[in-house]
Design a protein around this motif. Sequence first.
Motif, short mmCIF file in Angstrom:
data_model
loop_
_atom_site.label_atom_id
_atom_site.label_comp_id
_atom_site.label_asym_id
_atom_site.label_seq_id
_atom_site.Cartn_x
_atom_site.Cartn_y
_atom_site.Cartn_z
N GLU A 1 -0.53 -16.40 1.91
CA GLU A 1 -0.98 -15.33 1.02
C GLU A 1 -1.10 -14.04 1.82
O GLU A 1 -1.76 -13.99 2.85
CB GLU A 1 -2.33 -15.67 0.41
CG GLU A 1 -2.79 -14.62 -0.59
CD GLU A 1 -4.15 -14.96 -1.17
OE1 GLU A 1 -4.19 -15.22 -2.38
OE2 GLU A 1 -5.14 -14.99 -0.42
N CYS A 2 -0.45 -13.00 1.32
CA CYS A 2 -0.46 -11.69 2.01
C CYS A 2 -1.17 -10.66 1.14
O CYS A 2 -1.07 -10.69 -0.08
CB CYS A 2 0.97 -11.22 2.27
SG CYS A 2 1.98 -12.38 3.19
N GLN A 3 -1.86 -9.75 1.79
CA GLN A 3 -2.46 -8.61 1.11
C GLN A 3 -2.07 -7.35 1.89
O GLN A 3 -2.65 -7.06 2.93
CB GLN A 3 -3.98 -8.76 1.05
CG GLN A 3 -4.47 -9.97 0.27
CD GLN A 3 -4.19 -9.88 -1.21
OE1 GLN A 3 -4.01 -8.78 -1.75
NE2 GLN A 3 -4.13 -11.02 -1.89
N ILE A 4 -1.07 -6.64 1.40
CA ILE A 4 -0.56 -5.48 2.14
C ILE A 4 -0.49 -4.23 1.26
O ILE A 4 0.11 -3.23 1.66
CB ILE A 4 0.84 -5.77 2.73
CG1 ILE A 4 1.82 -6.32 1.67
CG2 ILE A 4 0.75 -6.76 3.87
CD1 ILE A 4 2.44 -5.32 0.78
N GLU A 5 -1.13 -4.25 0.08
CA GLU A 5 -0.96 -3.17 -0.87
C GLU A 5 -1.48 -1.83 -0.33
O GLU A 5 -0.87 -0.78 -0.56
CB GLU A 5 -1.64 -3.50 -2.20
CG GLU A 5 -1.48 -2.44 -3.29
CD GLU A 5 -0.03 -2.14 -3.62
OE1 GLU A 5 0.25 -1.02 -4.09
OE2 GLU A 5 0.83 -3.01 -3.41
N GLN A 6 -2.61 -1.85 0.40
CA GLN A 6 -3.13 -0.59 0.94
C GLN A 6 -2.12 0.04 1.90
O GLN A 6 -1.90 1.25 1.88
CB GLN A 6 -4.45 -0.84 1.68
CG GLN A 6 -5.62 -1.12 0.77
CD GLN A 6 -6.94 -1.09 1.52
OE1 GLN A 6 -7.62 -0.07 1.54
NE2 GLN A 6 -7.29 -2.19 2.15
N LEU A 7 -1.51 -0.80 2.74
CA LEU A 7 -0.49 -0.30 3.66
C LEU A 7 0.71 0.22 2.89
O LEU A 7 1.26 1.28 3.20
CB LEU A 7 -0.07 -1.41 4.63
CG LEU A 7 1.09 -1.08 5.57
CD1 LEU A 7 0.70 0.06 6.51
CD2 LEU A 7 1.50 -2.31 6.37
N ALA A 8 1.14 -0.52 1.87
CA ALA A 8 2.30 -0.11 1.08
C ALA A 8 2.08 1.24 0.41
O ALA A 8 2.99 2.07 0.33
CB ALA A 8 2.63 -1.18 0.03
N LYS A 9 0.85 1.49 -0.05
CA LYS A 9 0.56 2.77 -0.69
C LYS A 9 0.70 3.92 0.29
O LYS A 9 1.17 5.01 -0.07
CB LYS A 9 -0.86 2.75 -1.28
CG LYS A 9 -0.99 1.93 -2.54
CD LYS A 9 -2.43 1.97 -3.06
CE LYS A 9 -2.56 1.18 -4.37
NZ LYS A 9 -3.96 1.19 -4.86
N ILE A 10 0.27 3.69 1.53
CA ILE A 10 0.40 4.74 2.55
C ILE A 10 1.87 4.98 2.88
O ILE A 10 2.33 6.12 2.93
CB ILE A 10 -0.37 4.33 3.82
CG1 ILE A 10 -1.88 4.28 3.53
CG2 ILE A 10 -0.09 5.30 4.97
CD1 ILE A 10 -2.71 3.73 4.66
N ILE A 11 2.61 3.90 3.10
CA ILE A 11 4.03 4.01 3.44
C ILE A 11 4.80 4.66 2.30
O ILE A 11 5.76 5.41 2.52
CB ILE A 11 4.61 2.61 3.77
CG1 ILE A 11 3.90 2.00 4.98
CG2 ILE A 11 6.11 2.69 4.03
CD1 ILE A 11 3.96 2.83 6.23
#
Length: 544
Positions: A217-227
């Motif tokens: 399970e991955c949680q990367i949405e905060q990073l994706a929003k920045i990128i």
Amino acid sequence: MCLPKKENPDLVCFILFSSLTMMCIDASVQVEENAISDKNLNAINLEVITMIEKELEVYDLISLVFLLYDVPDTALDRLIILQRISRDIEGSHMNLLFDWALSAQGRPTWRQQFLEALTVCQLYNVIRKLGFNVSTIKKLYSSNEDSPHINPMKKVLYQLCENMTSNTFENFKKTLVSFDMNVLQYDTCELVLLELMSQKFITLRLLNFERSVPRCECQIEQLAKIIDREPELKRYATILRSTESKLNVKLESPSTSVEKPNLNITDNNTETCDYNEVFNMIEKLSLEDIPIDLKSDRQPSINLNDRYKITNEKRVGICCIINQEVFYPSKESMEYANENALPKRDGSTKDKVMLEKTMRALNFDIITRDNLNRNEMIAFIQEVLKKVSAEDSVFMLCILSHGIRGCVYAADSIPIKVDYIQSLVDEKQSLRGKPKVLILQACQEDDTTLPLVPDSPHNMRKTDFLVCWATAPELVAYRLSSKGSFFIQILCEIISIRGKREHLLDIFTIVNEEVVKKCTLWGVEQAPIVNHTLRKKLYLQMCG
């Protein structure tokens, strides 16, 4: 399940080796892996790993540790030490790969994992020295997104690091600081990402699962929003989200958020037509170009009581210039901003240089700073105000930035109300009764997404202020990357011609006429606007 001996099992919820956490191994992949020579595989031992590490560049070693180590805290701690000593001691690799291999030997596929990491990092010379056919290894690992040994999300993150320019990396770190992530000390993107994993800003977590379903399970949405807000990296935000969806046990929607209308990108940097002729006309401006009815109504007889006093002709005052050319998203700006980052204001440095030259010729003390975030910008203005002395007759503040109605943007994409900036200046006791000039090269388009209602620049309550915007409300301001902005370039040219003879309100009237005339010539609409509470005429030189 065999845990690495030298790493903390309490942190296993973050990232475990792909051989235990990734998707089911495709049958064709198993066949191809079985085709790899056991003799060559078995030749990869602790001694060979040590020899390989000694030959690696530090940046390649950092990438391998990022891909191979189970626990981000362990990898981060050791790489921080490596980062420090590698600056002083050449060839200090600290046995990082040896320690990993020692702890990983309990897994039957640790050698394959090492091979895949070498492939991801394109260390083909090492693969060749190990006796493997590079084409075979590339075919096996490079083209297989669901490879069993390296977490696919880590592979995407590695590619993100590889495609970050130095400028983008610095902006990325500044954005993360606004999220209270202490990352400014890191020299490489991999260390920054390990810090984010350690702080659970992003997570890759081991779950209980059946063999036939995704296992991480991955949680990367905060990073994706920045990128997503960095145009050069935007496609990686899509890849991150896609990989997250594939890996998660259950496809869950990202955290609910209200979609906000896009901010209108302001302070237009237009290249749609050739504006060189306009700037050539600006450079050729002379007294004869100014219409007779726009010339000053100043009479030959001088009345010293109708003008602000210039105490010292050798130091007229302070001119503070804030040049916001490069922008990055911050946590606060992302709460209401659009999906696109504010673009770089190419050509803004041309305006800064022209302002410095013009105001220095009028005996202003020039103080300039570039690319300040909101807190830095406010602190800088306050710092400059402390330098105002009794002999200073005029205070001038020039801000070159993106803008919306009544606000200018700081480098962290947060708008600051001009009325608040005026309040900072007005608090300076030594400036009471003295003229204070704000020159704002920024747009004034309306934006309904902001969580504030900016004061209109027409509602000025403070005395002895003159505020000049590059354009009127609801309009944009135009800029050419190779020349600078229409408004600032024309303003400086007119001040150079008229600054020693005309008072500033007349000068701005002439500037308005010239900006409108030149913009109309090229089919764009821009009209500077001046608001003031001046009580006397303001000359930038001593008269009489």
